[in-house]
Design an enzyme around this catalytic site. Structure first.
Site, PDB file in Angstrom:
ATOM      1  N   SER A 274     -10.617  20.657   7.125  1.00 12.69           N
ATOM      2  CA  SER A 274      -9.429  19.840   7.385  1.00 12.69           C
ATOM      3  C   SER A 274      -9.078  19.837   8.872  1.00 12.69           C
ATOM      4  O   SER A 274      -9.255  20.852   9.557  1.00 12.69           O
ATOM      5  CB  SER A 274      -8.256  20.416   6.586  1.00 12.69           C
TER       6      SER A 274
ATOM      7  N   TYR B 260      -7.455  13.396  10.365  1.00 15.15           N
ATOM      8  CA  TYR B 260      -6.159  12.737  10.291  1.00 15.15           C
ATOM      9  C   TYR B 260      -6.001  11.940  11.573  1.00 15.15           C
ATOM     10  O   TYR B 260      -6.381  12.415  12.648  1.00 15.15           O
ATOM     11  CB  TYR B 260      -5.023  13.763  10.204  1.00 15.15           C
TER      12      TYR B 260
ATOM     13  N   THR C 186      -8.851  10.580   6.060  1.00 20.26           N
ATOM     14  CA  THR C 186      -7.791  10.551   5.041  1.00 20.26           C
ATOM     15  C   THR C 186      -6.819   9.423   5.355  1.00 20.26           C
ATOM     16  O   THR C 186      -6.287   9.341   6.465  1.00 20.26           O
ATOM     17  CB  THR C 186      -7.051  11.899   5.007  1.00 20.26           C
TER      18      THR C 186
ATOM     19  N   LYS D 177     -10.927   8.623   2.258  1.00 16.09           N
ATOM     20  CA  LYS D 177     -10.274   9.424   1.205  1.00 16.09           C
ATOM     21  C   LYS D 177      -8.828   8.967   1.013  1.00 16.09           C
ATOM     22  O   LYS D 177      -8.126   8.711   1.996  1.00 16.09           O
ATOM     23  CB  LYS D 177     -10.303  10.898   1.624  1.00 16.09           C
TER      24      LYS D 177
ATOM     25  N   HIS E  27      -4.222  12.562  -3.169  1.00 12.76           N
ATOM     26  CA  HIS E  27      -3.934  13.761  -2.376  1.00 12.76           C
ATOM     27  C   HIS E  27      -3.458  14.910  -3.280  1.00 12.76           C
ATOM     28  O   HIS E  27      -2.531  15.651  -2.937  1.00 12.76           O
ATOM     29  CB  HIS E  27      -2.882  13.436  -1.306  1.00 12.76           C
TER      30      HIS E  27
HETATM   31  C1  GLV Z   1      -2.024  18.274   3.871  1.00  7.72           C
HETATM   32  O1  GLV Z   1      -3.089  17.755   3.794  1.00  7.72           O
HETATM   33  C2  GLV Z   1      -1.222  18.622   2.754  1.00  7.72           C
HETATM   34  O2  GLV Z   1      -1.404  18.038   1.677  1.00  7.72           O
HETATM   35  O3  GLV Z   1      -0.367  19.502   2.931  1.00  7.72           O
END
Ligand code: GLV
Length: 387
Positions: free
Chosen positions: A107, A130, A156, A252, A276
């Protein structure tokens, strides 16, 4: 370690070992948590057809995801703050994934940096991006990922703004932790977690601290993302990012057939059907319910992966049999990581692999590539009629 037979065993140990602040971070959905819950409970509505007297020898779960051979089509999803669930958590999870033969996705909001993970692994991992308002920072992140050997970029799209998870705000979630008085009492009782944390220097967002000019405190995820994440992200910008990356791109956070078509149009190599993990929009349908309409929209032009709600090999089997080309686990491996570090992630992968392999056989098939809707019993109204 006690005998681990399922993912819930790991979750129970995880809950005892890791500070409440970080348990709550992982084990939450946004607002009412409806989508978070239904991601899992909708899997239960799909049933398997028992078939017998089929030769079960020579079985295999080997498959391909985004052009990579994988021991089973189950990648480790990008999860923020893994290094708070266990000391050097991203390194531990990446090493476990490498040992097992499945992709690990790092991430952007990781504790260990891209470089940390690259130095402690031998094979390319996937990097999740991100998009931030600071376009220069985004470009440099992509360059750092490329220089670290990453070939697959996972962008994402469903977190331009962060969905509210009530407990994070109440706990004052931050990395490194800045707990309330109750939080300190809680931290003081998690000995093995605390000892691990004392033994590492990696306790803040490794991809960010030291890489952003004029940085104000990024420790509080909510405030920082509210200021930094790019609210103006649109398909034009997505297309540009895809152009900038010399490798595979997975988009994603696709939960709608029209967005799936857009993803194909801008040149993605694959999409992840995802909400998510129920942490963003609350009230959307589960990933598994949205899979078929999205598969229909994509029409086989690119790979369709799925995450959200997977806690067993049976769930993986159901997603693959419905037509997904691959799946991701998030919480299922976080439980293992918090319970027992690298070995705990291996335990989670072993549990899921064994469940997948055995249940494929009990459905009368031998390979993941032989799975199709014929092995499933899907209620007639599963996708529902929504206007
Ligand atoms: C970040 O990706 C979250 O979902 O906290």
């Amino acid at each position: 370690m006690p005998v681990i037979t399922n993912i819930d065993d790991l979750k129970a140990i995880y809950r005892r070992r890791v500070p409440k602040m970080f348990y709550d971070y992982a084990e939450a959905g946004s607002w009412t948590e409806q989508t978070f819950r239904e991601n899992s409970t909708d899997f239960d509505k799909i049933r398997l057809r028992q078939r017998v007297a089929v030769d079960m020898t020579n079985r295999s779960t080997v498959a391909e995801m985004a052009g990579e051979r994988v021991a089973m089509p189950v990648a480790l999803a990008p999860v923020g703050l893994l290094g708070m669930q266990h000391a050097d958590g991203e390194i531990a999870a990446a090493r476990a994934a490498e040992r097992f033969g499945v992709p690990f996705t790092l991430s952007t909001m990781s504790i260990c940096s891209i470089e940390d993970v690259a130095e402690n692994t031998t094979k390319p991992f996937w990097f999740q991006l991100y998009t931030m308002t600071d376009a220069d920072f985004v470009r440099r992140l992509m360059e750092r990922a490329r220089d670290a050997g990453c070939k697959t970029l996972v962008i994402t799209l469903d977190l331009q703004m962060i969905g509210q998870r009530h407990k994070d705000l109440k706990n004052g979630l931050s990395a490194p932790p800045k707990p309330t008085l109750m939080g300190w009492l809680d931290l003081a009782t998690r000995w093995s977690w605390g000892l691990g944390m004392l033994g590492t220097k990696r306790r803040a967002f490794g991809n960010i601290v030291g890489h952003v000019q004029g940085l104000d405190d990024p420790s509080r995820l909510y405030e920082w993302t509210a200021k930094q994440f790019d609210h103006s992200l649109d398909w034009k910008k997505v297309a540009k990012l895809i152009e900038m990356w010399d490798g595979k791109v997975i988009l994603k956070g696709i939960l709608d057939p029209e967005d799936a078509r857009m993803a194909v149009k801008v040149g993605a190599d694959a999409i992840v059907v995802s909400n998510h993990g129920g942490r963003q929009i609350d009230g959307a349908l589960s990933s598994i319910r949205m899979l078929q309409p999205i598969l229909d929209a994509v029409g086989g032009e690119i790979e369709v992966h799925l995450d959200g709600g997977i806690r067993s090999g049976q769930d993986v089997l159901k997603a693959l049999a419905m037509g997904a080309d691959g799946t991701y686990i998030g919480r299922a491996y976080v439980y293992g990581l918090g319970a027992n570090g690298e070995q705990g992630v291996i335990s989670a992968l072993e549990v899921i692999h064994k469940e997948l392999d055995t249940n494929i056989a009990l459905c009368g098939r031998r390979k993941v590539s032989e799975l199709d809707r014929d092995v499933l019993l899907i209620p007639e109204d599963f996708e529902g009629r929504w206007q």
